[in-house]
Design a protein around this motif. Structure first.
Motif, PDB file in Angstrom:
ATOM      1  N   GLU A   1      55.094  16.404 -85.209  1.00 23.85           N
ATOM      2  CA  GLU A   1      55.366  15.696 -83.889  1.00 23.85           C
ATOM      3  C   GLU A   1      56.637  16.226 -83.210  1.00 23.85           C
ATOM      4  O   GLU A   1      56.547  15.969 -81.927  1.00 23.85           O
ATOM      5  CB  GLU A   1      55.130  14.651 -84.419  1.00 23.85           C
ATOM      6  CG  GLU A   1      53.934  13.906 -84.853  1.00 23.85           C
ATOM      7  CD  GLU A   1      53.872  12.194 -85.218  1.00 23.85           C
ATOM      8  OE1 GLU A   1      55.135  11.576 -85.338  1.00 23.85           O
ATOM      9  OE2 GLU A   1      52.634  11.587 -85.172  1.00 23.85           O
ATOM     10  N   GLN A   2      57.558  16.687 -83.910  1.00 23.07           N
ATOM     11  CA  GLN A   2      58.635  17.044 -83.347  1.00 23.07           C
ATOM     12  C   GLN A   2      58.439  18.380 -82.448  1.00 23.07           C
ATOM     13  O   GLN A   2      58.965  18.484 -81.052  1.00 23.07           O
ATOM     14  CB  GLN A   2      59.659  17.613 -84.450  1.00 23.07           C
ATOM     15  CG  GLN A   2      60.491  16.429 -85.034  1.00 23.07           C
ATOM     16  CD  GLN A   2      61.155  16.656 -86.506  1.00 23.07           C
ATOM     17  OE1 GLN A   2      61.838  17.978 -86.456  1.00 23.07           O
ATOM     18  NE2 GLN A   2      61.523  15.780 -87.303  1.00 23.07           N
ATOM     19  N   THR A   3      57.453  19.270 -82.940  1.00 22.18           N
ATOM     20  CA  THR A   3      57.357  20.357 -82.221  1.00 22.18           C
ATOM     21  C   THR A   3      56.551  20.351 -80.981  1.00 22.18           C
ATOM     22  O   THR A   3      56.592  20.637 -79.987  1.00 22.18           O
ATOM     23  CB  THR A   3      56.412  21.376 -83.180  1.00 22.18           C
ATOM     24  OG1 THR A   3      57.247  22.094 -84.246  1.00 22.18           O
ATOM     25  CG2 THR A   3      56.250  22.532 -82.296  1.00 22.18           C
ATOM     26  N   LEU A   4      55.427  19.288 -81.098  1.00 23.16           N
ATOM     27  CA  LEU A   4      54.846  18.795 -79.887  1.00 23.16           C
ATOM     28  C   LEU A   4      55.475  18.178 -78.973  1.00 23.16           C
ATOM     29  O   LEU A   4      55.312  18.425 -77.646  1.00 23.16           O
ATOM     30  CB  LEU A   4      53.629  17.875 -80.451  1.00 23.16           C
ATOM     31  CG  LEU A   4      52.260  18.427 -81.232  1.00 23.16           C
ATOM     32  CD1 LEU A   4      51.637  17.583 -81.977  1.00 23.16           C
ATOM     33  CD2 LEU A   4      51.471  19.372 -80.495  1.00 23.16           C
ATOM     34  N   ASP A   5      56.583  17.466 -79.294  1.00 23.05           N
ATOM     35  CA  ASP A   5      57.618  16.850 -78.213  1.00 23.05           C
ATOM     36  C   ASP A   5      58.034  18.062 -77.400  1.00 23.05           C
ATOM     37  O   ASP A   5      58.431  17.871 -76.257  1.00 23.05           O
ATOM     38  CB  ASP A   5      58.366  15.772 -78.884  1.00 23.05           C
ATOM     39  CG  ASP A   5      57.838  14.430 -79.205  1.00 23.05           C
ATOM     40  OD1 ASP A   5      56.699  14.190 -78.851  1.00 23.05           O
ATOM     41  OD2 ASP A   5      58.341  13.872 -80.417  1.00 23.05           O
ATOM     42  N   GLU A   6      58.663  18.866 -78.368  1.00 22.87           N
ATOM     43  CA  GLU A   6      59.459  20.233 -77.946  1.00 22.87           C
ATOM     44  C   GLU A   6      58.594  20.836 -76.889  1.00 22.87           C
ATOM     45  O   GLU A   6      59.235  21.233 -75.997  1.00 22.87           O
ATOM     46  CB  GLU A   6      59.670  21.048 -79.092  1.00 22.87           C
ATOM     47  CG  GLU A   6      60.668  22.375 -78.454  1.00 22.87           C
ATOM     48  CD  GLU A   6      60.994  22.965 -79.815  1.00 22.87           C
ATOM     49  OE1 GLU A   6      61.104  24.120 -79.674  1.00 22.87           O
ATOM     50  OE2 GLU A   6      61.150  22.630 -80.902  1.00 22.87           O
TER      51      GLU A   6
ATOM     52  N   SER B   1      50.473   9.916 -85.266  1.00 26.80           N
ATOM     53  CA  SER B   1      49.387   9.686 -86.402  1.00 26.80           C
ATOM     54  C   SER B   1      49.923   9.122 -87.524  1.00 26.80           C
ATOM     55  O   SER B   1      51.125   9.131 -87.980  1.00 26.80           O
ATOM     56  CB  SER B   1      48.927  11.088 -86.682  1.00 26.80           C
ATOM     57  OG  SER B   1      48.121  11.271 -87.808  1.00 26.80           O
ATOM     58  N   GLY B   2      49.072   8.338 -88.043  1.00 20.72           N
ATOM     59  CA  GLY B   2      49.137   7.676 -89.530  1.00 20.72           C
ATOM     60  C   GLY B   2      48.455   8.263 -90.645  1.00 20.72           C
ATOM     61  O   GLY B   2      48.380   7.877 -91.751  1.00 20.72           O
ATOM     62  N   ALA B   3      47.818   9.648 -90.057  1.00 21.32           N
ATOM     63  CA  ALA B   3      46.951  10.060 -91.133  1.00 21.32           C
ATOM     64  C   ALA B   3      47.418  11.483 -91.441  1.00 21.32           C
ATOM     65  O   ALA B   3      48.487  11.802 -91.571  1.00 21.32           O
ATOM     66  CB  ALA B   3      45.222  10.258 -90.533  1.00 21.32           C
ATOM     67  N   ASN B   4      46.149  12.620 -92.079  1.00 25.89           N
ATOM     68  CA  ASN B   4      46.722  13.703 -92.492  1.00 25.89           C
ATOM     69  C   ASN B   4      46.171  14.560 -91.216  1.00 25.89           C
ATOM     70  O   ASN B   4      45.922  15.846 -91.774  1.00 25.89           O
ATOM     71  CB  ASN B   4      45.807  14.020 -93.840  1.00 25.89           C
ATOM     72  CG  ASN B   4      44.582  14.159 -93.835  1.00 25.89           C
ATOM     73  OD1 ASN B   4      43.797  13.448 -93.036  1.00 25.89           O
ATOM     74  ND2 ASN B   4      44.026  14.972 -94.674  1.00 25.89           N
ATOM     75  N   PHE B   5      45.914  14.359 -90.269  1.00 25.53           N
ATOM     76  CA  PHE B   5      45.756  15.091 -89.093  1.00 25.53           C
ATOM     77  C   PHE B   5      46.419  14.645 -87.647  1.00 25.53           C
ATOM     78  O   PHE B   5      46.891  13.455 -87.845  1.00 25.53           O
ATOM     79  CB  PHE B   5      44.264  15.422 -88.916  1.00 25.53           C
ATOM     80  CG  PHE B   5      43.682  13.821 -88.557  1.00 25.53           C
ATOM     81  CD1 PHE B   5      43.500  13.207 -87.293  1.00 25.53           C
ATOM     82  CD2 PHE B   5      43.034  13.124 -89.688  1.00 25.53           C
ATOM     83  CE1 PHE B   5      42.991  11.929 -87.202  1.00 25.53           C
ATOM     84  CE2 PHE B   5      42.567  11.642 -89.421  1.00 25.53           C
ATOM     85  CZ  PHE B   5      42.445  11.393 -88.160  1.00 25.53           C
ATOM     86  N   ILE B   6      46.395  15.575 -86.817  1.00 28.98           N
ATOM     87  CA  ILE B   6      47.064  15.115 -85.457  1.00 28.98           C
ATOM     88  C   ILE B   6      45.971  15.496 -84.461  1.00 28.98           C
ATOM     89  O   ILE B   6      45.313  16.652 -84.409  1.00 28.98           O
ATOM     90  CB  ILE B   6      48.355  15.859 -85.221  1.00 28.98           C
ATOM     91  CG1 ILE B   6      49.573  15.130 -86.117  1.00 28.98           C
ATOM     92  CG2 ILE B   6      48.682  15.930 -83.702  1.00 28.98           C
ATOM     93  CD1 ILE B   6      50.851  15.728 -85.783  1.00 28.98           C
ATOM     94  N   PHE B   7      45.914  14.624 -83.441  1.00 30.99           N
ATOM     95  CA  PHE B   7      44.797  14.974 -82.259  1.00 30.99           C
ATOM     96  C   PHE B   7      45.636  15.174 -81.200  1.00 30.99           C
ATOM     97  O   PHE B   7      46.688  14.183 -80.603  1.00 30.99           O
ATOM     98  CB  PHE B   7      44.118  13.431 -82.139  1.00 30.99           C
ATOM     99  CG  PHE B   7      42.978  13.607 -81.159  1.00 30.99           C
ATOM    100  CD1 PHE B   7      41.772  14.599 -81.451  1.00 30.99           C
ATOM    101  CD2 PHE B   7      42.602  12.615 -80.112  1.00 30.99           C
ATOM    102  CE1 PHE B   7      40.972  14.761 -80.844  1.00 30.99           C
ATOM    103  CE2 PHE B   7      41.442  12.820 -79.484  1.00 30.99           C
ATOM    104  CZ  PHE B   7      40.337  13.779 -79.907  1.00 30.99           C
ATOM    105  N   MET B   8      45.426  16.332 -80.389  1.00 33.58           N
ATOM    106  CA  MET B   8      46.391  16.876 -79.436  1.00 33.58           C
ATOM    107  C   MET B   8      45.820  17.609 -78.389  1.00 33.58           C
ATOM    108  O   MET B   8      44.637  17.968 -78.635  1.00 33.58           O
ATOM    109  CB  MET B   8      47.548  17.826 -80.130  1.00 33.58           C
ATOM    110  CG  MET B   8      46.912  18.939 -80.921  1.00 33.58           C
ATOM    111  SD  MET B   8      47.820  20.410 -81.489  1.00 33.58           S
ATOM    112  CE  MET B   8      48.116  21.139 -80.023  1.00 33.58           C
ATOM    113  N   SER B   9      46.253  17.629 -77.437  1.00 37.32           N
ATOM    114  CA  SER B   9      45.798  18.068 -76.154  1.00 37.32           C
ATOM    115  C   SER B   9      47.118  19.141 -75.507  1.00 37.32           C
ATOM    116  O   SER B   9      48.028  18.822 -75.539  1.00 37.32           O
ATOM    117  CB  SER B   9      45.365  17.146 -74.993  1.00 37.32           C
ATOM    118  OG  SER B   9      44.689  17.925 -73.882  1.00 37.32           O
TER     119      SER B   9
END
Length: 360
Positions: free
Chosen positions: A288-293, A301-309
């Motif tokens: 999440e830090q990298t995606l923000d960057e 996410s609260g799971a063991n995966f991330i949904f991203m675009s």
């Protein structure tokens, strides 16, 4: 043949790993497209399964009641044993729920995007599927819109928490308020397949709602955090009355003995579970830090995966695949679902992501 069957598309399994490796010329393929546990399975499972195989023959049917596993689960969750329905993964439980409670013309309310099996099994039984879009900005459930979609034809409402594929977690209090607005004859199925990965609250499960509402059912699985995807063990907790209805259609001997033995051993190794959750939480924060960057779009996410675009997400997926990392495509246009990998692989994948975004 049912008319609806001819209109549905069969499940298409992913290309086998060996085939992908040969096609791409890579020595190693890390599958991050099915939300499996990248940290493996508790060593106690291997020990228990091997011990059973060595000391028992295969000529006898399994315990059709899964008695030992049932007793452990009932004791842990403080429910009666007859409140449990145990299936061959949650796929079988979802199918049994629809077969038991859905008649042609009934409606089912689902937040989308969602796990496809909810709608698919409902369609097979003749249901009308009412899809309610999630809140676009956050990926959270739009409970107000879901309530409006419920009418006197509605039999089931599905809540996946954390949701697949968005990864978003709904608080127990928000779910409680929503259920409190529904008619008593509408069943609410809360699928907690990924709940073990939630670290944002001390008690993430909606187990308490089982005692408050007779129309609530809660599903859990051993496929994710426990790392038993290959053994196919899932279960549902409900009132004894609802569970009894489902048990009448459950296939005899549905869960083989090896799966029962594996699930018992996995359930006893809570330290393996805690270690998996800790490592997953660390990786989730880094992603999440990298995606923000890089200013990518994603849902918390609260799971063991991330949904991203990202721009032209298919191209990013191809770049990851060329490096030996397979992620999930096709659940929403220009979005990818990435199962969180172990630390070393995470470093490589995030580096690829940064380089990709720098070129956009």
């Amino acid at each position: 043949m049912k008319k609806i069957i001819g209109q549905l598309k069969p499940y298409v399994p992913e290309e086998p790993a060996e085939s992908v490796k040969a096609r791409l010329g890579v020595d190693r393929l890390v599958r991050l497209s099915a939300n499996e546990n990248p940290y493996g399975t508790s060593p106690k499972v291997r020990e228990a399964v091997l011990d059973y195989v060595v000391n028992n023959d295969a000529n006898l049917y399994p315990d059709g009641n899964a008695s030992a596993l049932r007793a452990k689960l009932a004791n842990y969750w403080n429910v009666e044993e007859n409140q449990l329905v145990i299936g061959v993964g949650l796929d079988e439980v979802i199918s049994m729920v629809n077969k038991t409670f859905i008649n042609t013309g009934d409606s089912i309310v689902i937040s989308v995007p969602a796990f496809s099996e909810y709608g698919l099994n409902g369609l097979v039984e003749g249901a009308v599927i009412r899809e309610v879009p999630c809140i676009e900005a956050t990926g959270q459930y739009d409970f107000g819109a879901m309530r409006k979609a419920v009418d006197d034809t509605t039999r089931l409402v599905w809540i996946c928490n954390p949701n697949n594929p968005t990864g978003t977690y709904e608080s127990v209090e928000d779910i409680r308020k929503f259920i409190g607005t529904l008619p008593d004859n509408v069943l609410v199925i809360i699928d907690e397949a990924y709940i073990d990965f939630v670290t944002s609250v001390e008690v993430p499960t909606a187990r308490a709602l089982l005692d408050e509402f007779p129309n609530v059912c809660i599903m859990r699985t051993f496929s994710k955090a426990y790392g038993l995807a290959n053994y196919r063990v899932g279960y549902m907790m409900s009132s004894a009355e609802l569970a009894n209805y489902i048990q009448t259609i459950r296939l005899p001997y549905n869960l083989n003995t090896l799966s029962q033995v594996a699930a018992e051993a996995a359930f006893e190794d809570q330290e393996f579970l805690r270690a998996t959750v800790r490592k997953n939480a660390v990786e989730r924060d880094l992603w999440e830090q990298t995606l923000d960057e890089v200013k990518a779009t994603y849902y918390k996410s609260g799971a063991n995966f991330i949904f991203m675009s990202v721009p032209n997400a298919e191209a990013l997926a191809d770049e990851w695949l060329a490096k030996g990392y397979q992620v999930r495509r096709g659940q929403r246009e220009n979005w990818l679902r990435v199962t969180l990998p172990p630390a070393d692989d995470g470093v490589i994948m995030r580096s690829v992501l940064k380089d990709y975004m720098a070129r956009q």
